[in-house]
Design a protein around this motif. Structure first.
Motif, PDB file in Angstrom:
ATOM      1  N   ASN A 170      -0.245  19.791   1.029  1.00 23.51           N
ATOM      2  CA  ASN A 170      -1.392  19.235   0.303  1.00 23.51           C
ATOM      3  C   ASN A 170      -1.300  19.513  -1.191  1.00 23.51           C
ATOM      4  O   ASN A 170      -1.797  18.725  -2.011  1.00 23.51           O
ATOM      5  CB  ASN A 170      -2.688  19.817   0.857  1.00 23.51           C
ATOM      6  N   ARG A 171      -0.655  20.624  -1.565  1.00 27.30           N
ATOM      7  CA  ARG A 171      -0.527  20.958  -2.984  1.00 27.30           C
ATOM      8  C   ARG A 171       0.539  20.101  -3.662  1.00 27.30           C
ATOM      9  O   ARG A 171       0.399  19.739  -4.840  1.00 27.30           O
ATOM     10  CB  ARG A 171      -0.192  22.440  -3.125  1.00 27.30           C
ATOM     11  N   LEU A 172       1.616  19.753  -2.962  1.00 24.62           N
ATOM     12  CA  LEU A 172       2.722  19.005  -3.552  1.00 24.62           C
ATOM     13  C   LEU A 172       2.543  17.496  -3.435  1.00 24.62           C
ATOM     14  O   LEU A 172       3.283  16.745  -4.094  1.00 24.62           O
ATOM     15  CB  LEU A 172       4.042  19.409  -2.884  1.00 24.62           C
ATOM     16  N   ALA A 173       1.609  17.036  -2.619  1.00 20.14           N
ATOM     17  CA  ALA A 173       1.436  15.590  -2.434  1.00 20.14           C
ATOM     18  C   ALA A 173       1.084  14.873  -3.739  1.00 20.14           C
ATOM     19  O   ALA A 173       1.619  13.779  -3.994  1.00 20.14           O
ATOM     20  CB  ALA A 173       0.381  15.322  -1.361  1.00 20.14           C
ATOM     21  N   PRO A 174       0.203  15.400  -4.614  1.00 25.44           N
ATOM     22  CA  PRO A 174      -0.049  14.683  -5.880  1.00 25.44           C
ATOM     23  C   PRO A 174       1.198  14.512  -6.738  1.00 25.44           C
ATOM     24  O   PRO A 174       1.328  13.512  -7.448  1.00 25.44           O
ATOM     25  CB  PRO A 174      -1.097  15.565  -6.569  1.00 25.44           C
ATOM     26  N   SER A 175       2.140  15.472  -6.688  1.00 21.68           N
ATOM     27  CA  SER A 175       3.372  15.313  -7.459  1.00 21.68           C
ATOM     28  C   SER A 175       4.226  14.175  -6.914  1.00 21.68           C
ATOM     29  O   SER A 175       4.889  13.460  -7.679  1.00 21.68           O
ATOM     30  CB  SER A 175       4.163  16.625  -7.441  1.00 21.68           C
ATOM     31  N   VAL A 176       4.227  13.994  -5.589  1.00 20.49           N
ATOM     32  CA  VAL A 176       4.964  12.874  -5.007  1.00 20.49           C
ATOM     33  C   VAL A 176       4.303  11.550  -5.392  1.00 20.49           C
ATOM     34  O   VAL A 176       4.988  10.547  -5.659  1.00 20.49           O
ATOM     35  CB  VAL A 176       5.029  13.035  -3.473  1.00 20.49           C
ATOM     36  N   ILE A 177       2.971  11.538  -5.470  1.00 20.93           N
ATOM     37  CA  ILE A 177       2.276  10.312  -5.885  1.00 20.93           C
ATOM     38  C   ILE A 177       2.651   9.948  -7.318  1.00 20.93           C
ATOM     39  O   ILE A 177       2.746   8.757  -7.671  1.00 20.93           O
ATOM     40  CB  ILE A 177       0.754  10.500  -5.720  1.00 20.93           C
ATOM     41  N   ASP A 178       2.880  10.953  -8.175  1.00 21.90           N
ATOM     42  CA  ASP A 178       3.332  10.666  -9.539  1.00 21.90           C
ATOM     43  C   ASP A 178       4.672   9.932  -9.538  1.00 21.90           C
ATOM     44  O   ASP A 178       4.908   9.053 -10.383  1.00 21.90           O
ATOM     45  CB  ASP A 178       3.443  11.965 -10.338  1.00 21.90           C
ATOM     46  N   TRP A 179       5.549  10.299  -8.610  1.00 21.51           N
ATOM     47  CA  TRP A 179       6.825   9.580  -8.494  1.00 21.51           C
ATOM     48  C   TRP A 179       6.588   8.133  -8.052  1.00 21.51           C
ATOM     49  O   TRP A 179       7.224   7.201  -8.559  1.00 21.51           O
ATOM     50  CB  TRP A 179       7.743  10.294  -7.500  1.00 21.51           C
ATOM     51  N   PHE A 180       5.654   7.950  -7.088  1.00 17.64           N
ATOM     52  CA  PHE A 180       5.362   6.589  -6.643  1.00 17.64           C
ATOM     53  C   PHE A 180       4.792   5.753  -7.788  1.00 17.64           C
ATOM     54  O   PHE A 180       5.097   4.562  -7.905  1.00 17.64           O
ATOM     55  CB  PHE A 180       4.373   6.624  -5.480  1.00 17.64           C
ATOM     56  N   ASP A 181       3.950   6.365  -8.621  1.00 13.68           N
ATOM     57  CA  ASP A 181       3.362   5.625  -9.746  1.00 13.68           C
ATOM     58  C   ASP A 181       4.418   5.179 -10.750  1.00 13.68           C
ATOM     59  O   ASP A 181       4.182   4.222 -11.499  1.00 13.68           O
ATOM     60  CB  ASP A 181       2.316   6.490 -10.447  1.00 13.68           C
ATOM     61  N   ARG A 182       5.555   5.868 -10.792  1.00 15.83           N
ATOM     62  CA  ARG A 182       6.600   5.514 -11.750  1.00 15.83           C
ATOM     63  C   ARG A 182       7.687   4.638 -11.131  1.00 15.83           C
ATOM     64  O   ARG A 182       8.792   4.542 -11.662  1.00 15.83           O
ATOM     65  CB  ARG A 182       7.221   6.773 -12.332  1.00 15.83           C
ATOM     66  N   GLY A 183       7.381   4.035 -10.006  1.00 21.91           N
ATOM     67  CA  GLY A 183       8.286   3.062  -9.414  1.00 21.91           C
ATOM     68  C   GLY A 183       9.308   3.623  -8.455  1.00 21.91           C
ATOM     69  O   GLY A 183      10.183   2.868  -8.009  1.00 21.91           O
ATOM     70  N   ALA A 184       9.248   4.913  -8.101  1.00 22.32           N
ATOM     71  CA  ALA A 184      10.216   5.492  -7.173  1.00 22.32           C
ATOM     72  C   ALA A 184       9.820   5.157  -5.735  1.00 22.32           C
ATOM     73  O   ALA A 184       8.645   5.233  -5.372  1.00 22.32           O
ATOM     74  CB  ALA A 184      10.291   7.008  -7.356  1.00 22.32           C
ATOM     75  N   THR A 185      10.787   4.785  -4.939  1.00 24.01           N
ATOM     76  CA  THR A 185      10.545   4.478  -3.533  1.00 24.01           C
ATOM     77  C   THR A 185      10.563   5.770  -2.709  1.00 24.01           C
ATOM     78  O   THR A 185      11.122   6.788  -3.149  1.00 24.01           O
ATOM     79  CB  THR A 185      11.605   3.522  -3.013  1.00 24.01           C
ATOM     80  N   PRO A 186       9.951   5.770  -1.520  1.00 20.31           N
ATOM     81  CA  PRO A 186      10.022   6.978  -0.676  1.00 20.31           C
ATOM     82  C   PRO A 186      11.454   7.409  -0.368  1.00 20.31           C
ATOM     83  O   PRO A 186      11.743   8.599  -0.286  1.00 20.31           O
ATOM     84  CB  PRO A 186       9.259   6.562   0.585  1.00 20.31           C
ATOM     85  N   ALA A 187      12.361   6.446  -0.201  1.00 16.72           N
ATOM     86  CA  ALA A 187      13.753   6.808   0.063  1.00 16.72           C
ATOM     87  C   ALA A 187      14.374   7.522  -1.134  1.00 16.72           C
ATOM     88  O   ALA A 187      15.136   8.494  -0.967  1.00 16.72           O
ATOM     89  CB  ALA A 187      14.562   5.558   0.411  1.00 16.72           C
ATOM     90  N   ALA A 188      14.053   7.080  -2.351  1.00 22.53           N
ATOM     91  CA  ALA A 188      14.600   7.739  -3.538  1.00 22.53           C
ATOM     92  C   ALA A 188      14.037   9.151  -3.684  1.00 22.53           C
ATOM     93  O   ALA A 188      14.765  10.084  -4.047  1.00 22.53           O
ATOM     94  CB  ALA A 188      14.294   6.912  -4.785  1.00 22.53           C
ATOM     95  N   VAL A 189      12.747   9.331  -3.423  1.00 24.31           N
ATOM     96  CA  VAL A 189      12.160  10.670  -3.505  1.00 24.31           C
ATOM     97  C   VAL A 189      12.762  11.587  -2.447  1.00 24.31           C
ATOM     98  O   VAL A 189      13.093  12.753  -2.714  1.00 24.31           O
ATOM     99  CB  VAL A 189      10.629  10.582  -3.357  1.00 24.31           C
ATOM    100  N   HIS A 190      12.936  11.080  -1.239  1.00 25.67           N
ATOM    101  CA  HIS A 190      13.524  11.879  -0.156  1.00 25.67           C
ATOM    102  C   HIS A 190      14.949  12.282  -0.505  1.00 25.67           C
ATOM    103  O   HIS A 190      15.364  13.432  -0.267  1.00 25.67           O
ATOM    104  CB  HIS A 190      13.487  11.072   1.137  1.00 25.67           C
TER     105      HIS A 190
END
Length: 328
Positions: free
Chosen positions: A224-244
Motif C-alpha cells: 500500500n505504501r509503494l502503490a502510489p509510486s507505481v501509479i507515478d510510472w503509469f502517469d508517465r506512460g510506462a506499461t505494467p510490463a515495463a515497470v515489472h
C-alpha cells in the motif's frame, strides 16, 4: 547488661535525594545543557538485544550524519573486537534499528548506506497514540488550544493518513475535559480508503513480483505504501510490463530488504514524462493526392481518374498494337 543502642541513620549524600526503596538503582539526574542523545526505553530495556548491541546503537544514534559506522571504523573506536561488533550490528539489523542498503552513487560506484532507525517499525506500532489537543471556545468566541506543562502550548501531533477524522470538541472553559486514553496494543494495517482502478493495478503488480523472484515478498503495508509510486510510472506512460521488468531485472545477489530495493528503483529510475506529440503540418493550398483507380467503361482497363468513365485511348480512338493505352 549494657543497653543496646540502635545504629545511627546513614548520613545522606549531598545533592542526592533519599529513595523510598531500600535497594535498587537511584537516579542522580543532571541537566544536560550541551550535546546529548535521546534513547527510547524500547531500546534501553530491550529483552532480546545484548548489552553490546544496546550500547553500540546508543553510540550510533549520537553520531552526526555521514559518520562511517562500518565494522572496521567501530573496531578502531572500541576494544570489543570486530567479531563482537559484527554480531551486535547483525542484532540491530534483525530488530529493525539498522538498515544497510547497497546503492549506486552518481559516478556509478556501488556503496553500502546505513540507515539508523531511532524508533523501528515494531516499536512505533507499540507506542500509544497521543491525544489530540482540544480546541476550546471561551465566552468571547476566542479559540485557544490546550496547554502543556508550565502554560506553554502543546504541539499538535501529526495526523495519520489512515486515521479517521474526529469531530471538533467545544467545551466550557470552567469544566475540565476528560483526556481520552487509547490502548497501546499494535493494530493491523488498515486498507486504504481509495480503490481506483490504477491503484488496484499497482497493488496487483507489486504483490505478483514474488512470482518472478521468491525473495520479493512484500507485506501488505509495503504494498500500500509503494502503490502510489507505481501509479507515478503509469502517469508517465510506462506499461505494467515495463515497470515489472525494471523492478525484477538484475537484482542483487544478497537482498535482505526487498521493500527498500523496490522503493529505491521506483524513486531513482522514474522516467521523465512523455513529450507531447508534434502537431501535424497544416495542409498546403492546392496540394492534392493521386487520383483513385477507376475501371474503364469501354475496355475494362484500370486507370487513375477523379471520377469513373473511359480511359484516354477509349476517348481518343483505337491505337497501334503494342502501344500502351492506359496511364498507370
Amino acid at each position: 547488661m549494657a543497653e543496646t543502642k540502635p545504629s545511627p541513620a546513614p548520613r545522606p549524600i549531598q545533592g542526592v535525594r533519599r529513595s523510598a526503596t531500600p535497594s535498587g538503582v537511584t537516579h542522580v539526574r543532571t541537566y544536560q545543557s550541551g550535546q546529548y542523545v535521546v534513547v527510547g526505553n524500547h531500546l534501553a530495556q530491550h529483552r532480546e538485544l545484548s548489552l553490546t548491541a544496546i550500547g553500540l546503537a546508543t553510540h550510533i544514534f549520537s553520531l552526526p550524519e555521514s559518520t562511517p559506522v562500518d565494522i572496521r571504523s567501530l573496531a578502531e573506536r572500541f576494544p570489543e573486537g570486530r567479531e563482537r561488533i559484527a554480531s551486535a550490528l547483525r542484532e540491530l539489523e534483525a530488530h529493525g534499528y539498522l538498515e544497510r542498503v547497497r546503492e549506486h552513487t552518481e559516478s556509478g560506484r556501488l556503496v553500502t548506506r546505513t540507515y539508523a532507525h531511532h524508533t523501528p517499525q515494531a516499536a512505533r506500532a507499540a507506542l500509544p497514540t497521543l491525544p489530540r489537543p482540544v480546541r476550546a471556545v471561551g465566552r468571547g468566541g476566542t479559540g485557544r488550544t490546550s496547554a502543556g506543562v508550565g502554560g506553554e502550548p502543546r504541539e499538535a501531533p501529526k495526523e495519520d493518513d489512515q486515521a479517521p477524522a474526529e469531530p471538533e470538541v467545544v467545551e466550557d472553559p470552567e469544566v475540565p475535559a476528560p483526556v481520552p486514553v487509547e490502548c497501546a496494543t499494535a493494530r493491523p494495517p488498515r486498507e486504504p480508503a481509495r480503490r481506483e482502478p490504477r491503484f488496484e493495478e499497482a497493488v496487483t503488480l507489486l504483490a505478483g513480483l514474488r512470482r518472478t523472484d521468491a525473495r520479493l515478498i512484500l507485506s501488505l503495508r509495503d504494498v500500500n505504501r509503494l502503490a502510489p509510486s507505481v501509479i507515478d510510472w503509469f502517469d508517465r506512460g510506462a506499461t505494467p510490463a515495463a515497470v515489472h521488468r525494471t523492478l525484477t531485472a538484475d537484482l542483487p545477489a544478497v537482498m535482505k530488504h526487498p521493500a527498500g530495493v523496490i522503493a529505491y528503483r521506483l524513486r531513482e529510475l522514474l522516467p521523465p514524462p512523455l513529450p507531447a506529440l508534434p502537431a501535424p503540418p497544416p495542409p498546403t493550398a492546392g496540394a492534392r493526392g493521386p487520383y483513385p483507380f477507376q475501371d474503364c467503361d469501354g475496355c475494362d482497363r484500370v486507370f487513375r481518374a477523379p471520377a469513373p468513365g473511359r480511359c484516354r485511348d477509349c476517348r481518343s480512338g483505337p491505337t497501334a498494337a503494342g502501344e500502351v493505352a492506359c496511364a498507370a
